[in-house]
Design a protein around this motif. Structure first.
Motif, mmCIF file in Angstrom:
data_model
loop_
_atom_site.group_PDB
_atom_site.id
_atom_site.type_symbol
_atom_site.label_atom_id
_atom_site.label_comp_id
_atom_site.label_asym_id
_atom_site.label_seq_id
_atom_site.Cartn_x
_atom_site.Cartn_y
_atom_site.Cartn_z
ATOM 1 N N UNK A 8 0.830 -1.211 0.000
ATOM 2 C CA UNK A 8 0.000 0.000 0.000
ATOM 3 C C UNK A 8 0.861 1.257 0.000
ATOM 4 N N UNK A 9 1.984 1.225 0.735
ATOM 5 C CA UNK A 9 2.878 2.382 0.747
ATOM 6 C C UNK A 9 3.542 2.571 -0.610
ATOM 7 N N UNK A 10 3.802 1.462 -1.300
ATOM 8 C CA UNK A 10 4.344 1.559 -2.650
ATOM 9 C C UNK A 10 3.353 2.198 -3.608
ATOM 10 N N UNK A 11 2.076 1.828 -3.485
ATOM 11 C CA UNK A 11 1.021 2.426 -4.318
ATOM 12 C C UNK A 11 0.910 3.920 -4.039
ATOM 13 N N UNK A 12 0.950 4.285 -2.768
ATOM 14 C CA UNK A 12 0.852 5.702 -2.381
ATOM 15 C C UNK A 12 2.028 6.493 -2.949
ATOM 16 N N UNK A 13 3.237 5.941 -2.829
ATOM 17 C CA UNK A 13 4.424 6.632 -3.353
ATOM 18 C C UNK A 13 4.307 6.850 -4.858
ATOM 19 N N UNK A 14 3.811 5.831 -5.570
ATOM 20 C CA UNK A 14 3.646 5.934 -7.018
ATOM 21 C C UNK A 14 2.693 7.072 -7.370
ATOM 22 N N UNK A 15 1.569 7.160 -6.682
ATOM 23 C CA UNK A 15 0.585 8.183 -7.019
ATOM 24 C C UNK A 15 1.023 9.585 -6.578
ATOM 25 N N UNK A 16 1.836 9.672 -5.547
ATOM 26 C CA UNK A 16 2.390 10.974 -5.175
ATOM 27 C C UNK A 16 3.298 11.485 -6.291
ATOM 28 N N UNK A 17 4.146 10.593 -6.819
ATOM 29 C CA UNK A 17 5.030 10.974 -7.918
ATOM 30 C C UNK A 17 4.209 11.396 -9.139
ATOM 31 N N UNK A 18 3.160 10.636 -9.434
ATOM 32 C CA UNK A 18 2.295 10.975 -10.577
ATOM 33 C C UNK A 18 1.681 12.349 -10.386
ATOM 34 N N UNK A 19 1.185 12.622 -9.176
ATOM 35 C CA UNK A 19 0.573 13.923 -8.892
ATOM 36 C C UNK A 19 1.556 15.080 -9.040
ATOM 37 N N UNK A 20 2.810 14.847 -8.674
ATOM 38 C CA UNK A 20 3.796 15.921 -8.699
ATOM 39 C C UNK A 20 4.220 16.299 -10.116
ATOM 40 N N UNK A 21 4.193 15.314 -11.016
ATOM 41 C CA UNK A 21 4.752 15.574 -12.339
ATOM 42 C C UNK A 21 3.727 15.566 -13.477
ATOM 43 N N UNK A 22 2.495 15.227 -13.172
ATOM 44 C CA UNK A 22 1.451 15.267 -14.198
ATOM 45 C C UNK A 22 0.708 16.601 -14.083
ATOM 46 N N UNK A 23 0.383 17.241 -15.198
ATOM 47 C CA UNK A 23 -0.334 18.526 -15.156
ATOM 48 C C UNK A 23 -1.626 18.454 -14.347
ATOM 49 N N UNK A 24 -1.989 19.570 -13.711
ATOM 50 C CA UNK A 24 -3.144 19.632 -12.817
ATOM 51 C C UNK A 24 -4.463 19.276 -13.509
#
Length: 237
Positions: A8-24
Motif C-alpha cells: 500500500x505504501x508503494x502504491x501511495x508513493x507511485x501516485x504521489x510521484x504521478x501527482x507531482x509531475x502530471x499537469x493539474x
C-alpha cells in the motif's frame, strides 16, 4: 499484514510521484484511478486471505469419488438456523466496510479538496505539496488498515459456505475458491451430523477460517475425506 502495508505504501508513493509531475488538469483522472487501484488491492488481499489452496490441476488428476451439487448443498443450508447467527459478525464487518467506503469518498471529493488542498497548495512549496499528497493518500490507507485490525476483533470465526464440492482420491475442490490436496495438512476436519455438514478449519491470526459444505450424506463424505485425506474427522454436535 506487513506485506499488505508495504504494498500500500508503494502504491501511495507511485501516485504521489504521478501527482507531482502530471499537469493539474489530469487531477480528476488520477484521483479515481488511485481509488480504484487501492480498493482493488484491499479486496484482492482480503479474498486471498480467506481462500483455500490452488492445486487444482494436481487434484483433478485423481479419480473422482463423490460430488455434492449446488441444489443439495443449498437446500440443506437453508434449513440450518444456526448458520444465521454464525454469519452475523460478517454482516457487522460488511457494514463497517460500507461506512469506511463512504468516509473515503467524502474525504476524497469534499473534505480534502475544500479544506486541506488549498492550504498546502497556497505556499507553492514542493515539500508542502508532498505533505498534502501524503495526507490525501495516507488517510484512506490508515482507515483501511484500522478496519482490518478491527475486523479481527469482531470476527473470531469466518465461515465460507461452499456451493459445490468434488472429492477425488487426490483432494477436494469446493466452489467458490477452495482446493485442498490429500493428505490434508494445515487443516482440521469436522463433521456435524445434526446439521449435515463437513467443514475444513484452519487458524490464521487468531481467526478460525472455515470452509463448509452441506451434504445429505455428510457421514459418508466425512468417511471418504478421512480415508483418502489421511486425517481424523472430529464429530461435533
Amino acid at each position: 499484514m506487513l506485506r499488505s502495508l508495504m504494498i500500500s505504501q508503494g502504491i501511495i508513493s507511485l501516485f504521489i510521484v504521478i501527482n507531482l509531475f502530471v499537469p493539474q488538469e489530469y487531477y480528476n483522472i488520477i484521483m479515481p484511478a488511485y481509488f480504484i487501484v487501492f480498493m482493488a488491492f484491499v479486496f484482492l488481499s482480503t479474498m486471498k486471505r480467506y481462500r483455500g489452496g490452488s492445486d487444482t490441476k494436481e487434484v483433478v488428476s485423481g479419480k473422482k469419488i463423490l460430488t455434492i451439487k449446488q441444489e443439495e448443498a443449498t437446500s440443506l443450508q437453508m434449513k440450518d438456523q444456526e448458520l444465521i447467527s454464525e454469519l452475523k459478525p460478517l454482516l457487522k464487518v460488511s457494514m463497517t466496510s460500507i461506512i469506511s467506503l463512504v468516509f473515503v469518498l467524502i474525504w476524497f471529493y469534499a473534505v480534502y479538496p475544500g479544506l486541506i488542498q488549498p492550504y498546502f497548495n497556497a505556499s507553492g512549496d514542493m515539500m508542502a505539496r508532498v505533505l498534502g499528497l501524503l495526507l490525501l493518500y495516507e488517510i484512506p490507507a490508515v482507515m483501511s488498515f484500522t478496519m482490518q485490525i478491527g475486523s479481527r476483533k469482531l470476527i473470531k470465526k469466518y465461515v465460507n459456505v461452499l456451493r459445490t464440492m468434488e472429492v477425488y482420491t487426490t483432494g477436494v475442490i469446493g466452489n467458490p475458491g477452495f482446493t485442498l490436496k490429500f493428505p490434508i495438512q494445515g487443516y482440521s476436519v469436522r463433521f456435524c451430523p445434526s446439521r449435515s455438514f463437513v467443514e475444513f478449519v484452519k487458524l490464521e491470526g487468531g481467526v478460525e477460517i472455515i470452509f463448509r459444505i452441506y451434504a445429505s450424506d455428510a457421514e459418508r463424505l466425512a468417511e471418504v475425506i478421512s480415508r483418502y485425506g489421511k486425517v481424523k474427522v472430529d464429530k461435533i454436535a
